[in-house]
Design a protein around this motif. Sequence first.
Motif, mmCIF file in Angstrom:
data_model
loop_
_atom_site.group_PDB
_atom_site.id
_atom_site.type_symbol
_atom_site.label_atom_id
_atom_site.label_comp_id
_atom_site.label_asym_id
_atom_site.label_seq_id
_atom_site.Cartn_x
_atom_site.Cartn_y
_atom_site.Cartn_z
ATOM 1 N N GLY A 2 46.513 -31.383 74.410
ATOM 2 C CA GLY A 2 45.979 -31.913 73.005
ATOM 3 C C GLY A 2 45.397 -30.950 71.999
ATOM 4 N N ARG A 3 44.887 -31.360 70.870
ATOM 5 C CA ARG A 3 44.417 -30.519 69.987
ATOM 6 C C ARG A 3 42.864 -30.239 70.362
ATOM 7 N NH1 ARG A 3 46.387 -30.257 64.899
ATOM 8 N NH2 ARG A 3 47.266 -32.273 65.125
ATOM 9 N N GLY A 4 42.633 -28.996 69.914
ATOM 10 C CA GLY A 4 41.434 -28.343 69.945
ATOM 11 C C GLY A 4 40.390 -28.925 68.829
ATOM 12 N N LYS A 5 39.106 -28.743 68.960
ATOM 13 C CA LYS A 5 38.081 -28.939 67.866
ATOM 14 C C LYS A 5 38.195 -27.986 66.687
ATOM 15 C CE LYS A 5 33.854 -28.208 68.524
ATOM 16 N NZ LYS A 5 32.514 -27.944 69.133
ATOM 17 N N VAL A 6 38.133 -28.288 65.408
ATOM 18 C CA VAL A 6 38.220 -27.424 64.300
ATOM 19 C C VAL A 6 36.903 -27.519 63.690
ATOM 20 C CG1 VAL A 6 39.129 -26.958 61.957
ATOM 21 C CG2 VAL A 6 40.548 -27.991 63.907
ATOM 22 N N THR A 7 36.131 -26.287 63.378
ATOM 23 C CA THR A 7 34.818 -26.187 62.631
ATOM 24 C C THR A 7 35.022 -25.362 61.767
ATOM 25 O OG1 THR A 7 33.857 -26.814 65.059
ATOM 26 C CG2 THR A 7 32.501 -25.939 63.278
ATOM 27 N N PHE A 8 34.699 -25.601 60.614
ATOM 28 C CA PHE A 8 34.558 -24.545 59.615
ATOM 29 C C PHE A 8 33.092 -24.384 59.131
ATOM 30 C CE2 PHE A 8 39.002 -26.487 58.548
ATOM 31 C CZ PHE A 8 39.593 -25.132 58.763
ATOM 32 N N VAL A 9 32.761 -23.114 59.325
ATOM 33 C CA VAL A 9 31.117 -22.771 59.138
ATOM 34 C C VAL A 9 31.035 -21.900 58.014
ATOM 35 C CG1 VAL A 9 31.484 -21.265 60.868
ATOM 36 C CG2 VAL A 9 29.332 -22.008 60.359
ATOM 37 N N GLN A 10 29.929 -22.055 57.127
ATOM 38 C CA GLN A 10 29.759 -21.184 56.206
ATOM 39 C C GLN A 10 28.471 -20.282 56.637
ATOM 40 O OE1 GLN A 10 26.821 -21.441 53.937
ATOM 41 N NE2 GLN A 10 27.410 -19.096 53.035
ATOM 42 N N GLY A 11 28.748 -18.791 56.563
ATOM 43 C CA GLY A 11 27.694 -18.074 56.894
ATOM 44 C C GLY A 11 28.403 -16.500 56.567
ATOM 45 N N ASP A 12 27.560 -15.558 56.887
ATOM 46 C CA ASP A 12 27.833 -14.137 56.963
ATOM 47 C C ASP A 12 28.093 -13.612 58.389
ATOM 48 O OD1 ASP A 12 27.390 -11.333 56.548
ATOM 49 O OD2 ASP A 12 25.661 -11.302 55.477
ATOM 50 N N PHE A 13 29.269 -12.927 58.234
ATOM 51 C CA PHE A 13 29.841 -12.662 59.609
ATOM 52 C C PHE A 13 28.956 -11.650 60.268
ATOM 53 C CE2 PHE A 13 32.502 -8.920 61.255
ATOM 54 C CZ PHE A 13 33.012 -9.707 62.446
ATOM 55 N N PHE A 14 28.078 -10.854 59.329
ATOM 56 C CA PHE A 14 27.191 -9.821 60.109
ATOM 57 C C PHE A 14 25.678 -10.520 60.300
ATOM 58 C CE2 PHE A 14 30.252 -7.789 57.041
ATOM 59 C CZ PHE A 14 30.592 -6.783 58.021
ATOM 60 N N ASP A 15 25.645 -11.661 60.142
ATOM 61 C CA ASP A 15 24.258 -12.426 60.304
ATOM 62 C C ASP A 15 24.556 -13.250 61.586
ATOM 63 O OD1 ASP A 15 21.434 -12.647 59.112
ATOM 64 O OD2 ASP A 15 22.304 -14.681 59.425
ATOM 65 N N ASP A 16 23.390 -13.744 62.311
ATOM 66 C CA ASP A 16 23.365 -14.572 63.418
ATOM 67 C C ASP A 16 23.104 -16.044 63.180
ATOM 68 O OD1 ASP A 16 24.296 -12.689 65.533
ATOM 69 O OD2 ASP A 16 22.076 -12.350 66.131
ATOM 70 N N ALA A 17 22.727 -16.406 61.933
ATOM 71 C CA ALA A 17 22.480 -17.640 61.541
ATOM 72 C C ALA A 17 23.638 -18.788 61.565
ATOM 73 C CB ALA A 17 21.978 -17.719 59.977
ATOM 74 N N TRP A 18 24.750 -18.232 61.521
ATOM 75 C CA TRP A 18 25.773 -19.172 61.367
ATOM 76 C C TRP A 18 26.305 -19.507 62.944
ATOM 77 C CZ3 TRP A 18 30.199 -17.883 64.037
ATOM 78 C CH2 TRP A 18 30.433 -16.312 64.036
ATOM 79 N N LEU A 19 26.057 -18.430 64.055
ATOM 80 C CA LEU A 19 26.191 -18.650 65.320
ATOM 81 C C LEU A 19 25.181 -19.739 65.690
ATOM 82 C CD1 LEU A 19 26.543 -15.186 67.146
ATOM 83 C CD2 LEU A 19 28.399 -17.080 67.127
ATOM 84 N N GLN A 20 23.877 -19.556 65.320
ATOM 85 C CA GLN A 20 23.012 -20.453 65.943
ATOM 86 C C GLN A 20 23.191 -22.045 65.268
ATOM 87 O OE1 GLN A 20 19.361 -18.696 64.322
ATOM 88 N NE2 GLN A 20 19.777 -17.060 65.679
ATOM 89 N N SER A 21 23.828 -22.016 64.244
ATOM 90 C CA SER A 21 24.007 -23.402 63.586
ATOM 91 C C SER A 21 25.167 -24.282 64.270
ATOM 92 C CB SER A 21 24.644 -23.221 62.297
ATOM 93 O OG SER A 21 25.786 -22.829 61.990
ATOM 94 N N ILE A 22 26.157 -23.357 64.958
ATOM 95 C CA ILE A 22 27.363 -24.008 65.678
ATOM 96 C C ILE A 22 27.049 -24.139 67.364
ATOM 97 C CG2 ILE A 22 28.948 -23.771 64.043
ATOM 98 C CD1 ILE A 22 29.935 -21.139 65.413
ATOM 99 N N GLY A 23 25.924 -23.353 67.741
ATOM 100 C CA GLY A 23 25.531 -23.418 69.210
ATOM 101 C C GLY A 23 26.112 -22.422 70.021
ATOM 102 N N VAL A 24 26.845 -21.289 69.435
ATOM 103 C CA VAL A 24 27.575 -20.488 70.280
ATOM 104 C C VAL A 24 26.856 -19.134 70.602
ATOM 105 C CG1 VAL A 24 29.602 -18.999 70.077
ATOM 106 C CG2 VAL A 24 29.749 -21.176 69.390
#
Length: 284
Positions: A131-153
Amino acid sequence: MTAPTAIKPEDIQAHLANYKDEKYVDGWASLWEKNDVKLPWDAGFPNPALEDTLVKQRATIGGPMAEDAQGQSYRRKVLVPGCGRGVDVLLLASFGFDAYGLEYSPGAIEACKKEEAENNSWYRVRDQAIGRGKVTFVQGDFFDDAWLQSIGVPPNGFDIIYDYTFFCALSPALRPKWALRHTQLLAPSPKGNLICLEFPRHKNPLAAGPPFPVSSEAYMEHLSHPGEDIPYDAKGLVKQDPLRAPSKSGLERVAYWQPERTHEKGQGENGVIHDRVSIWRRRD
């Protein structure tokens, strides 16, 4: 839907010249916010070299499904930083991976969602049993951790990272940070694999960017010595020291080849393919 506006390389370069050092990413964001842009290297569909890698290099990078220590099946996570219109993210999800596309600009995220809504045949499910995997588009700065925390990775939580037009879009001054950041995001070896589609290798090393000219030697030096300043000579070529040992915290190249197919932008006269594909893993 209205077609995106094509933008010339020289217009991008003139725009980004107003954004120095750490403000460089803000220049990209403002570019996307002006309109729905089509970048010069945007072919409108995923690079076939990525598709071939997913099919033919499965023994190296692994498939979309894995089992945890308790024997529970889960989908492996893939990150595409600087994903642009999101075409590679959607392709990876069609193979069954949980795919994450990262962009600094909210405008780029909207372009990704438009691409997803079109349901292009490129993104058909490749294996109905998986089947198809989940698609998540996230806005954030590659060099910052805030986007990581927002998606729980968590840190070092991505099984695969795919870099195609991200390395060449960044100011060369950011390459040490780019390499170091991959060591912070990529899962331990052999589970974690960074796939680099090296482009544009055939561009004059002294030419302006983006896309900035790259070489396989530049990938080798930066990823082998993440976070370190790598010298370039007067001809724009990276200086290699054969006596310098790679960093223990760096990445090791485990595969390297000329793809059988790639976008036209990665080809020279008579269809000669200049692009290369490399796969990297953490040394520690």
